[in-house]
Design a protein around this motif. Structure first.
Motif, PDB file in Angstrom:
ATOM      1  N   VAL A  24      61.154  23.401  63.811  1.00  0.00           N
ATOM      2  CA  VAL A  24      59.765  23.587  63.372  1.00  0.00           C
ATOM      3  C   VAL A  24      58.888  22.476  63.929  1.00  0.00           C
ATOM      4  CG1 VAL A  24      58.232  23.613  61.366  1.00  0.00           C
ATOM      5  CG2 VAL A  24      60.387  24.873  61.317  1.00  0.00           C
ATOM      6  N   LEU A  25      59.408  21.204  63.829  1.00  0.00           N
ATOM      7  CA  LEU A  25      58.626  20.094  64.366  1.00  0.00           C
ATOM      8  C   LEU A  25      58.424  20.246  65.878  1.00  0.00           C
ATOM      9  CD1 LEU A  25      60.171  17.070  62.390  1.00  0.00           C
ATOM     10  CD2 LEU A  25      57.934  18.137  62.056  1.00  0.00           C
ATOM     11  N   LEU A  26      59.504  20.642  66.550  1.00  0.00           N
ATOM     12  CA  LEU A  26      59.387  20.852  67.990  1.00  0.00           C
ATOM     13  C   LEU A  26      58.387  21.975  68.298  1.00  0.00           C
ATOM     14  CD1 LEU A  26      60.423  20.124  70.819  1.00  0.00           C
ATOM     15  CD2 LEU A  26      62.219  21.846  70.517  1.00  0.00           C
ATOM     16  N   ALA A  27      58.433  23.031  67.465  1.00  0.00           N
ATOM     17  CA  ALA A  27      57.501  24.139  67.670  1.00  0.00           C
ATOM     18  C   ALA A  27      56.064  23.696  67.437  1.00  0.00           C
ATOM     19  CB  ALA A  27      57.859  25.297  66.743  1.00  0.00           C
ATOM     20  N   ILE A  28      55.876  22.840  66.391  1.00  0.00           N
ATOM     21  CA  ILE A  28      54.516  22.365  66.118  1.00  0.00           C
ATOM     22  C   ILE A  28      54.027  21.477  67.253  1.00  0.00           C
ATOM     23  CG2 ILE A  28      53.139  20.902  64.584  1.00  0.00           C
ATOM     24  CD1 ILE A  28      54.818  21.935  62.258  1.00  0.00           C
ATOM     25  N   ALA A  29      54.913  20.577  67.728  1.00  0.00           N
ATOM     26  CA  ALA A  29      54.516  19.696  68.828  1.00  0.00           C
ATOM     27  C   ALA A  29      54.181  20.513  70.078  1.00  0.00           C
ATOM     28  CB  ALA A  29      55.644  18.699  69.119  1.00  0.00           C
ATOM     29  N   PHE A  30      55.038  21.471  70.335  1.00  0.00           N
ATOM     30  CA  PHE A  30      54.765  22.329  71.493  1.00  0.00           C
ATOM     31  C   PHE A  30      53.459  23.102  71.306  1.00  0.00           C
ATOM     32  CE2 PHE A  30      55.748  24.742  75.171  1.00  0.00           C
ATOM     33  CZ  PHE A  30      55.356  26.047  74.899  1.00  0.00           C
ATOM     34  N   SER A  31      53.225  23.553  70.069  1.00  0.00           N
ATOM     35  CA  SER A  31      51.997  24.304  69.784  1.00  0.00           C
ATOM     36  C   SER A  31      50.758  23.442  69.982  1.00  0.00           C
ATOM     37  CB  SER A  31      52.033  24.848  68.353  1.00  0.00           C
ATOM     38  OG  SER A  31      53.118  25.732  68.174  1.00  0.00           O
ATOM     39  N   VAL A  32      50.871  22.158  69.505  1.00  0.00           N
ATOM     40  CA  VAL A  32      49.728  21.254  69.674  1.00  0.00           C
ATOM     41  C   VAL A  32      49.417  21.064  71.161  1.00  0.00           C
ATOM     42  CG1 VAL A  32      48.934  18.878  69.365  1.00  0.00           C
ATOM     43  CG2 VAL A  32      50.082  20.051  67.499  1.00  0.00           C
ATOM     44  N   ALA A  33      50.489  20.805  71.940  1.00  0.00           N
ATOM     45  CA  ALA A  33      50.282  20.617  73.380  1.00  0.00           C
ATOM     46  C   ALA A  33      49.732  21.891  74.031  1.00  0.00           C
ATOM     47  CB  ALA A  33      51.601  20.207  74.038  1.00  0.00           C
ATOM     48  N   LEU A  34      50.272  23.030  73.617  1.00  0.00           N
ATOM     49  CA  LEU A  34      49.823  24.296  74.199  1.00  0.00           C
ATOM     50  C   LEU A  34      48.364  24.583  73.844  1.00  0.00           C
ATOM     51  CD1 LEU A  34      50.519  26.855  75.765  1.00  0.00           C
ATOM     52  CD2 LEU A  34      51.290  27.883  73.604  1.00  0.00           C
ATOM     53  N   ILE A  35      48.014  24.302  72.567  1.00  0.00           N
ATOM     54  CA  ILE A  35      46.635  24.548  72.152  1.00  0.00           C
ATOM     55  C   ILE A  35      45.673  23.626  72.890  1.00  0.00           C
ATOM     56  CG2 ILE A  35      45.035  24.373  70.198  1.00  0.00           C
ATOM     57  CD1 ILE A  35      47.316  25.363  68.415  1.00  0.00           C
ATOM     58  N   ALA A  36      46.098  22.344  73.049  1.00  0.00           N
ATOM     59  CA  ALA A  36      45.240  21.409  73.782  1.00  0.00           C
ATOM     60  C   ALA A  36      45.047  21.875  75.228  1.00  0.00           C
ATOM     61  CB  ALA A  36      45.855  20.006  73.747  1.00  0.00           C
ATOM     62  N   TYR A  37      46.156  22.306  75.835  1.00  0.00           N
ATOM     63  CA  TYR A  37      46.050  22.801  77.211  1.00  0.00           C
ATOM     64  C   TYR A  37      45.193  24.069  77.261  1.00  0.00           C
ATOM     65  CZ  TYR A  37      47.435  25.043  81.559  1.00  0.00           C
ATOM     66  OH  TYR A  37      47.421  25.661  82.768  1.00  0.00           O
ATOM     67  N   THR A  38      45.419  24.942  76.288  1.00  0.00           N
ATOM     68  CA  THR A  38      44.659  26.199  76.253  1.00  0.00           C
ATOM     69  C   THR A  38      43.178  25.939  76.047  1.00  0.00           C
ATOM     70  OG1 THR A  38      46.598  27.337  75.348  1.00  0.00           O
ATOM     71  CG2 THR A  38      44.466  28.450  75.120  1.00  0.00           C
ATOM     72  N   SER A  39      42.882  24.953  75.180  1.00  0.00           N
ATOM     73  CA  SER A  39      41.466  24.659  74.929  1.00  0.00           C
ATOM     74  C   SER A  39      40.780  24.149  76.192  1.00  0.00           C
ATOM     75  CB  SER A  39      41.333  23.634  73.799  1.00  0.00           C
ATOM     76  OG  SER A  39      41.829  22.370  74.204  1.00  0.00           O
ATOM     77  N   ARG A  40      41.497  23.261  76.923  1.00  0.00           N
ATOM     78  CA  ARG A  40      40.923  22.791  78.176  1.00  0.00           C
ATOM     79  C   ARG A  40      40.764  23.940  79.167  1.00  0.00           C
ATOM     80  NH1 ARG A  40      44.394  18.354  77.227  1.00  0.00           N
ATOM     81  NH2 ARG A  40      45.926  19.235  78.676  1.00  0.00           N
TER      82      ARG A  40
END
Length: 753
Positions: A24-40
């Protein structure tokens, strides 16, 4: 043992919990990175989208500027007053400089002459020295050079050695122009350069570069606001100069010389950043709520299940309904029809099956486009949906064809009442694409159990009734009766017999002479097709030619006539040959190839052949038609416009399409002896053909008086029963001899008759 069990339980719990928590933590970390990349990425994509919108809007503004120039630049007088020998700055000032400033707000107007030197210059409507525009001209010279080069390449050489300038036939503007950006008085500006050219075609001995009209509009104030509104961006501003502003949302502007001259900047929309700002707190909350993971998974599973169910329902609906109108489709209609017939008994009354077809729907698609055609279909579906009873089933079964099932009706009169309401509703015009369209319906109906209790038979008979309604003039309804089926059977037999007649060479070609104005010398013959069936006897071309078009035989039939006529005409090398070509045959993609192959196989000289077409060939406004006409003429074959005068736009065809011969419709000839103005109208048509350099043929001459009247005109050729009826090929020489013998004074056409 208890401790061991506890430890084992803890280890088991840890074995399950730690991987889950880690995942779950790995998924959240990956999600944060993905969302940041997606937002950019979203921010970048949004900015690129805005940049594309701004690019399109500026290009549209430049095209509008060129369109504003078109009225002044594409003008015979402008072409005249900018030539070296007739140049007039006074005229240019009144009709170009002041007019463009007053009507369109052009900040500067410059005319560059044919030699490349400025001959006129105006700033905000005030005339200045042409030399004052040299700096502007130097900065945009590539636009001027490209415009002049494009103009030169538009000259098309003619066989006579002359040249004719061809302007673009379509598009937003019909002028030859180039657009770009420039600095004007230290500010960014739109620039358009348009070649000054005549409105009508002109034939010249030598190609020459044009004078060009240069217009400048500053990118400031209301123009900048309009550009901002059109492109949908916020805070748009113009920054002249080569130094890039600090803003990231910029659109580079370069001069025609390729040098950066400024930028457009705006406040970029950043949807990704906004999303990230809203999602950030939730990510922190999710990290603290690992315990709710199971509930989230269960909720997600439940949502997926619901979506799958909804998707299945949508798929089932799409399988049974038409996507354009939302009505039932053919499969749904067939199922409902089958159910009604299965449950039918005498106490439930009649079942009416109705076929509805929009009249002349193809013409709507051809003239207004398929988008307008789709809107007509949707509007027709809306009207029908409102009018049909609740218990009825309405379906769209093909492009412009609908089907209606009316169960439980007491009588045919009750069904007719529904059809009358539908016809009355469609008497009201539709408003489509800014145009009021009168769309009528043809309706065919069959009734169960009177006509049948078989679904296939009822549908077939409703289709026969629909065909009968169309044949009776459209815009009406018809109920099936046995006589209609007999008519369809006769038509099918006729089509079958026609196929056999073509395959077994049982058709004949006869020839009607076209003579000189005195009726004495045969110049050409027109090939006419005749068919006498062993069982049915003589069949009129007005009957079998439409059938050939419907069953796809018209191209084969036309080639049969052409081949037969070329073979027969080989015996008369001194005569021309005219052959009619139907619109369907002329539009056939292999028409040119078939024509060339037939002439080669018959060893027939193309210059002896003239094909006759009617203006219905051009009803689709297809640009390929003009190309086909030119290819025919390049082969040496002449083209005649047949039945001239009976269409709705014959004069426009004479202007747009290159004809060699004009055939006056026989209705004008028939009126010569009865209508008071017929002679004047006929003379006008003949003079028109002569003015356009066309040969004029008058057909349908049936009396001595008609021939005498035509002899007093400039008509080139005569054709009709008075001179000769169509004759078989072996009688053509005898007909020539007879007409030549009639030239004796005692038999010649009297000028005073």
């Amino acid at each position: 043992m208890t401790i061991n069990k506890t430890d084992n339980g803890a280890r088991l719990a840890n074995t399950i919990l730690f991987p889950v928590v880690g995942l779950v933590l790995l998924a959240i970390a990956f999600s944060v990175a993905l969302i940041a990349y997606t937002s950019r990425s979203a921010d970048h994509a949004a900015m690129e989208s805005e940049r594309q919108l701004l690019r399109g809007s500026t290009q549209l503004q430049l095209e509008i500027l060129a369109k504003e120039q078109e009225g002044a630049a594409v003008w015979d007088l402008a072409d005249y007053y900018t030539r070296p020998l007739s140049a007039s700055t006074q005229w240019l000032d009144a009709n170009l400089g002041r007019w463009l400033y007053t009507n369109h707000g052009h900040d500067q107007t410059v005319v560059v002459g044919e030699t490349g030197e400025p001959i006129y210059n105006a700033l905000r409507g005030q005339q200045l020295s042409p030399d004052a525009s040299r700096e502007l001209i130097s900065s945009i010279w590539p636009l001027i050079a490209r415009t002049r080069a494009k103009f030169i390449t538009r000259f098309r050489p003619l066989p006579s050695g002359l040249f004719v300038i061809e302007r673009p036939l379509n598009g937003f503007t019909r002028s030859i122009h180039e657009t770009g950006f420039a600095l004007h008085e230290g500010e960014l500006a739109f620039v358009s350069v348009t070649a000054i050219s005549p409105e009508l075609k002109q034939f010249v001995a030598n190609r020459r570069p044009p004078a060009v009209l240069v217009s400048v509009k500053k990118l400031e104030g209301s123009r900048l606001s309009a550009l901002e509104t059109r492109s949908g961006v916020d805070g748009l501003s113009a920054s002249p100069g080569a130094d890039r502003p600090g803003a990231t949302a910029t659109f580079d502007l370069r001069s025609p010389l390729g040098m950066p001259i400024g930028y457009l900047t705006w406040t970029a929309n950043k949807p990704g950043t906004k999303i990230l700002s809203g999602v950030g707190p939730m990510l922190f909350f999710l990290a603290a709520t690992i315990a709710g993971l199971t509930s989230v998974v269960l909720f997600y599973t439940r949502q997926n299940t619901r979506r799958l169910a909804e998707s299945e329902a949508r798929a089932q609906h799409a399988a049974l309904h038409d996507s354009l109108t939302g009505l039932a489709n053919r499969d749904f209609f067939a199922d409902r029809f089958h159910d009604e017939l299965t449950r039918w008994d005498a106490d439930k009354g009649l079942i009416g099956v109705i076929y509805i077809d929009l009249d002349h729907f193809k013409d709507i698609n051809d003239t207004l486009g398929h988008a307008a055609g789709d809107e007509v279909i949707r509007e027709a579906a809306r009207r029908l949906r409102v009018l049909v009873p609740d218990e009825a089933t309405l379906a769209r079964i093909s492009g412009d064809e609908f089907a209606l099932l009316l169960p439980g009706y007491a009588s045919r009169t009750a069904i007719e009442h529904v059809l009358r309401r539908i016809q009355d509703r469609f008497a009201i015009p539709m408003y489509i694409s800014g145009t009021h369209l009168h769309v009528s319906l043809s309706v065919g109906a069959a009734i169960a159990p009177e006509d049948s209790l078989s679904m296939g038979e009822l549908l077939r008979k409703a289709d026969i009734a629909l065909y009968s309604a169309k044949g009776a003039g459209r815009g009406r309804w018809a109920f099936f009766d046995e006589s209609m089926e007999e008519h369809v059977r006769t038509r099918e037999n006729l089509a079958h017999a026609l196929r056999e007649a073509i395959g077994q060479d049982r058709l004949t070609v006869v020839y009607q002479p076209q003579t000189t104005i005195d009726g004495a010398t045969v110049l050409s013959v027109e090939a006419l097709l005749r068919w006498t069936d062993p069982k049915m006897g003589p069949v009129s071309p007005s009957v079998f030619v439409p059938i050939a078009e419907e069953i796809g035989l018209i191209n084969e039939l036309g080639l049969y006539v052409l081949r037969k006529a070329c073979q027969d005409a080989a015996a008369w090398p001194h005569l021309g040959l005219a052959v009619n070509v139907s619109p369907s045959q002329f539009r056939h993609p292999r028409f040119i190839d078939d024509l060339r192959e037939t002439l080669k196989a018959c060893e027939f000289e193309p210059t002896r052949l003239e094909i006759e077409v009617t203006e219905t060939v051009f009803a689709d406004n297809d640009s390929n038609i003009l190309s086909t006409l030119k290819q025919v003429q390049e082969m040496g074959i002449r083209v005649a416009l047949d039945d001239f005068g009976v269409g709705y736009s014959s004069l426009s065809y004479l202007r747009r399409f290159p004809f060699d011969t004009l055939k006056i419709d026989r209705s004008f000839i028939a009126d010569l002896e009865v209508a008071p103005h017929a002679h004047s109208i006929l003379s006008t048509i003949i003079d028109l053909g002569e003015a356009l350099g066309m040969k004029v043929v008058a057909e349908g001459i049936e009396t001595r008086q008609q021939a005498a009247i035509l002899q007093r005109t400039n008509c080139d050729r005569l054709q009709g029963f008075y001179l000769s009826r169509p004759v078989p090929p072996d009688s053509v020489p005898a007909t020539e001899a007879r007409l030549a013998a009639d030239r004796e004074p005692s038999a010649a056409i009297s000028l005073s008759a």
